[in-house]
Design a protein around this motif. Structure first.
Motif, short mmCIF file in Angstrom:
data_model
loop_
_atom_site.label_atom_id
_atom_site.label_comp_id
_atom_site.label_asym_id
_atom_site.label_seq_id
_atom_site.Cartn_x
_atom_site.Cartn_y
_atom_site.Cartn_z
N PRO A 54 -6.26 -0.63 -7.53
CA PRO A 54 -4.78 -1.22 -7.78
C PRO A 54 -4.55 0.42 -7.56
O PRO A 54 -2.97 -0.21 -7.44
N ALA A 55 -4.42 1.14 -7.82
CA ALA A 55 -4.35 2.28 -7.68
C ALA A 55 -3.49 2.95 -6.16
O ALA A 55 -2.62 3.82 -5.92
N ASP A 56 -4.59 2.02 -5.19
CA ASP A 56 -3.88 2.42 -3.46
C ASP A 56 -2.76 1.75 -3.41
O ASP A 56 -2.72 2.12 -2.49
N TYR A 57 -1.89 0.84 -4.89
CA TYR A 57 -1.16 0.50 -4.05
C TYR A 57 0.63 0.61 -4.99
O TYR A 57 0.38 0.91 -6.24
N ARG A 58 1.38 0.11 -4.99
CA ARG A 58 3.00 0.17 -4.96
C ARG A 58 3.19 -1.44 -5.37
O ARG A 58 2.88 -2.04 -4.76
N PHE A 59 3.28 -1.47 -7.67
CA PHE A 59 3.74 -3.38 -7.77
C PHE A 59 5.01 -2.83 -7.63
O PHE A 59 5.92 -2.38 -7.82
N LEU A 60 5.86 -4.57 -7.36
CA LEU A 60 7.25 -4.45 -7.02
C LEU A 60 7.44 -5.79 -8.02
O LEU A 60 6.95 -6.44 -8.20
N SER A 61 9.10 -5.58 -8.60
CA SER A 61 9.54 -7.11 -9.24
C SER A 61 10.73 -7.33 -8.87
O SER A 61 11.51 -6.35 -7.47
N ALA A 62 11.19 -8.46 -8.97
CA ALA A 62 12.10 -8.64 -7.93
C ALA A 62 13.40 -8.06 -8.28
O ALA A 62 14.67 -7.66 -7.83
N SER A 63 13.88 -6.92 -9.38
CA SER A 63 14.54 -5.77 -9.46
C SER A 63 14.51 -4.39 -8.45
O SER A 63 14.63 -3.86 -8.89
N VAL A 81 0.50 -0.74 0.29
CA VAL A 81 0.12 0.14 0.05
C VAL A 81 1.20 1.49 0.01
O VAL A 81 1.64 1.18 0.44
N LYS A 82 0.44 2.44 -1.02
CA LYS A 82 1.44 3.64 -0.91
C LYS A 82 1.18 3.75 0.48
O LYS A 82 0.08 4.21 1.19
N ASP A 83 2.15 4.70 1.07
CA ASP A 83 2.30 5.38 2.60
C ASP A 83 1.36 6.84 2.20
O ASP A 83 0.57 6.37 3.43
N GLN A 84 0.75 7.66 1.11
CA GLN A 84 0.02 8.55 1.71
C GLN A 84 -1.71 7.90 1.80
O GLN A 84 -2.09 8.75 2.39
N ILE A 85 -1.62 6.89 0.87
CA ILE A 85 -2.87 5.90 0.98
C ILE A 85 -3.47 5.36 2.50
O ILE A 85 -4.00 6.11 3.12
N GLN A 86 -2.36 5.00 3.25
CA GLN A 86 -2.12 4.73 4.50
C GLN A 86 -2.82 6.12 5.05
O GLN A 86 -3.73 5.69 6.08
N ASP A 87 -1.51 6.80 4.98
CA ASP A 87 -1.58 7.52 6.10
C ASP A 87 -2.83 8.31 5.95
O ASP A 87 -4.01 9.32 7.03
N THR A 88 -3.54 8.49 5.08
CA THR A 88 -4.69 8.99 4.43
C THR A 88 -5.66 8.75 5.11
O THR A 88 -6.59 9.14 5.94
N PHE A 89 -5.56 7.11 4.74
CA PHE A 89 -7.15 6.76 5.06
C PHE A 89 -7.12 6.65 7.18
O PHE A 89 -8.49 6.34 7.58
N ASN A 90 -5.69 6.12 7.67
CA ASN A 90 -5.91 6.38 8.96
C ASN A 90 -6.18 8.19 9.70
O ASN A 90 -6.86 7.91 10.75
N ALA A 91 -6.04 8.79 9.38
CA ALA A 91 -6.54 10.31 9.46
C ALA A 91 -8.11 10.47 9.83
O ALA A 91 -8.33 10.57 10.65
N ASP A 92 -8.48 9.75 8.68
CA ASP A 92 -9.96 9.69 9.03
C ASP A 92 -10.86 9.02 9.75
O ASP A 92 -11.41 9.21 10.02
N LEU A 93 -9.94 7.77 9.45
CA LEU A 93 -10.71 6.85 10.55
C LEU A 93 -10.22 7.76 11.80
O LEU A 93 -11.46 6.95 12.68
N GLN A 94 -9.60 7.83 11.99
CA GLN A 94 -9.54 8.52 13.80
C GLN A 94 -10.70 9.27 14.27
O GLN A 94 -11.10 9.62 15.36
N GLN A 95 -10.69 10.08 12.97
CA GLN A 95 -11.79 11.02 12.99
C GLN A 95 -13.60 10.39 13.27
O GLN A 95 -14.34 11.92 13.79
N GLN A 96 -13.47 9.84 12.21
CA GLN A 96 -14.65 8.81 12.88
C GLN A 96 -15.04 7.86 14.14
O GLN A 96 -16.28 7.97 14.38
N PHE A 97 -14.04 8.31 14.74
CA PHE A 97 -14.75 8.44 17.11
C PHE A 97 -14.27 9.08 16.86
O PHE A 97 -15.60 8.91 18.53
N ALA A 98 -14.69 10.43 16.68
CA ALA A 98 -15.17 11.41 17.89
C ALA A 98 -16.34 11.65 17.44
O ALA A 98 -17.23 11.40 16.80
N GLY A 99 -17.09 11.70 19.15
CA GLY A 99 -18.43 11.26 19.37
C GLY A 99 -19.42 10.35 19.93
O GLY A 99 -19.92 10.54 20.16
#
Length: 528
Positions: A493-502, A437-455
């Motif tokens: 797929p756009a949420d992720y980086r794809f890697l090869s053996a190189s 998973v891309k760093d930004q995707i995970q960071d944005t997801f968790n920032a919004d997730l924590q906001q949902q706990f408010a209240g």
């Protein structure tokens, strides 16, 4: 195809076993993953189980009265139904037998290696493979690694002054000593969580004296103990639509519990009924008051029992709310100076929930040599509790923020397994070797997730195992489970980086949709 072995006795420690998929844990999650892999014609996998049998929680927690807080027909795989559950809420032996039946029905034992406790996992960036070491000295290599060991499996043992002096019997609820006879004994039980409220009513009639040490009172609501009659079972077996209808009714009934969780005012109204339940079941008003929590219901785990509160009406049961000062050779002493003689000490203290070791008691190294506990030093975070940035081809079941306080985790597991299968198939289809998973995707997801706990009631002021220091909730999914299913139904797929053996990034796949990352925040906000 690899030779699958259920025993490690006849293999050289120097041999490196190679698989496409390695699964850690043979509980519900691991077995559900195995079944779906087979259904997708992937047979090149292994399940590494630390114990001598399958079952996870239901193998280890065999204390008296052990049962599930989720209805039987919901606490089972949708594609492997059991039509003859004995009652609404199954007890541990019946659930354990259901798991054994899964092994038999899907011929899974040949894929399991028992007594294989994982001690270290390391991702090789050059080969895009995971290297796994076990306590027995075995070496396993796999392209994909799935943690299905569960979030709660390491017993929490409190540090008590003088415990080493005690000459009586000591055990944790998850390692119950069935050979020790409690009849006529003076017993101290520490803790009043989910396990304790189940075994306390069962052992109270056996003991000469039972001391229940309570640090924090728990909200306990009634359990529907009705049994399924012959007609019910016959209809479930003959008419699949009837069973599905019953399961659907249970599911949506459970989902409705989210409403008071996100609307604390509604929860406070329901709390009045719970208070009346305590007063109705406990004769002594002073004891009833001590058993009544001082926090809003739902802030901590809500427990289910019809037997717990009436236990305190027994003359041989004492509720102790004073803190423990020390233990001697045969006594437990509280801070008010009272000494109570005991023969046996039972820990009903649950499991370690430190977010830094969430899901594991072994080392796990990802990209650039980062260790998972270090990556989670400020709190466990993943993408939908499945993928974690910096750890390619590593997937989790019931990872951070996917445990539930209102419905069946089996539903979550099924959604997660389907999502993981999509990711594996995408790697195969794109002819790459790894996905992360891309760093930004995970960071944005968790920032919004924590906001949902408010209240919500979870953030209403109490301290629970759901939270880390500072109050961040790292355990629970903060919304409806159907929204989790909807969000994970199709992997993007756009949420992720794809890697090869190189170690090169496959831009052709990663740029399927440049707008996808921009839409993540919007999508997450729509889940509340």
């Amino acid at each position: 195809m690899n030779q699958h072995l259920s025993s490690v006795e006849h293999r050289s420690p120097n041999d490196i076993q190679k698989f496409k998929v390695a699964i850690v844990g043979a509980g519900f999650g691991g077995l559900a993953t195995a079944i779906q892999l087979l259904k997708h014609h992937i047979q090149d996998f292994v399940i590494l189980e630390k114990a001598q049998d399958v079952g996870g929680t239901w193998r280890e927690n065999q204390y008296p009265g052990a049962a599930c807080d989720v209805q039987s027909h919901m606490y089972s795989l949708s594609y492997a139904p059991k039509t003859d559950w004995s009652k609404r809420y199954a007890e541990a032996p019946e659930i354990f037998q259901y798991i054994q039946d899964l092994i038999q029905d899907f011929n899974l034992k040949t894929y399991i290696q028992f007594n294989q406790k994982v001690t270290r996992t390391r991702y090789d960036e050059n080969t895009c493979q995971w290297h796994i070491q076990t306590e027995s000295g075995d070496q396993i290599e796999a392209q994909f690694l799935i943690f299905a060991s569960g979030p709660l499996h390491v017993p929490q043992i409190p540090k008590i002054k003088g415990i080493e002096k005690f000459k009586g019997e000591i055990f944790h609820s998850s390692a119950w000593n069935h050979d020790y006879d409690l009849k006529g004994k003076k017993v101290a039980s520490i803790g009043t969580g989910g396990s304790a409220i189940q075994y306390i009513p069962e052992i109270a009639p056996l003991t000469q004296q039972l001391y229940v040490f309570q640090r924090t009172a728990a909200w306990v609501i009634p359990r529907d103990e009705r049994a399924y009659n012959r007609l019910d079972k016959k209809l479930f077996a003959k008419y699949n639509w009837f069973r599905k209808l019953h399961r659907a009714r249970l599911y949506w009934s459970n989902e409705s519990r989210v409403v008071p969780i996100v609307q604390p005012k509604m929860m406070k109204a329901g709390q009045k009924l719970a208070e009346l339940f305590i007063k109705y079941q406990v004769k002594d008003k002073t004891i009833a008051k001590k058993l009544t929590p001082d926090y809003i219901m739902g802030c901590k785990r809500i427990l289910v029992s019809n037997k717990y509160f009436p236990t305190f009406n027994r003359p041989n049961v004492e509720l102790v709310t004073e803190a423990i000062q020390e233990i001697t050779e045969d006594q437990i002493v509280t801070k008010d100076g009272t000494a109570r003689q005991i023969d046996c000490l039972i820990y009903g203290t649950g499991f370690i929930t430190d977010p830094r070791i969430y899901l594991k008691s072994f080392e796990c190294y990802g990209e650039n040599g980062i260790e998972l506990k270090q990556a989670w030093k400020d709190g466990a975070e993943s993408y939908y509790g499945i993928s974690t940035k910096g750890f390619p081809n590593l997937f989790q079941l019931l990872g951070p923020n996917t445990v539930l306080g209102h419905n069946s985790v089996i539903f979550m597991i099924e959604s997660q397994v389907d999502y993981i299968l999509q990711l594996i198939q995408t790697v195969d289809r794109t002819q790459t070797q790894a996905i992360v998973v891309k760093d930004q995707i995970q960071d944005t997801f968790n920032a919004d997730l924590q906001q949902q706990f408010a209240g919500t009631v979870w953030q209403s002021g109490c301290v629970s195992w759901y939270q880390q220091d500072g109050g961040k909730n790292f355990a629970l999914w903060p919304s409806y489970t159907w929204k989790y299913w909807l969000n994970t139904k199709t992997a993007n797929p756009a949420d992720y980086r794809f890697l090869s053996a190189s170690r090169a990034v496959s831009t052709q796949v990663s740029e399927v949709s440049e707008d996808a990352s921009k839409n993540v925040k919007t999508n997450l906000q729509s889940t509340v």
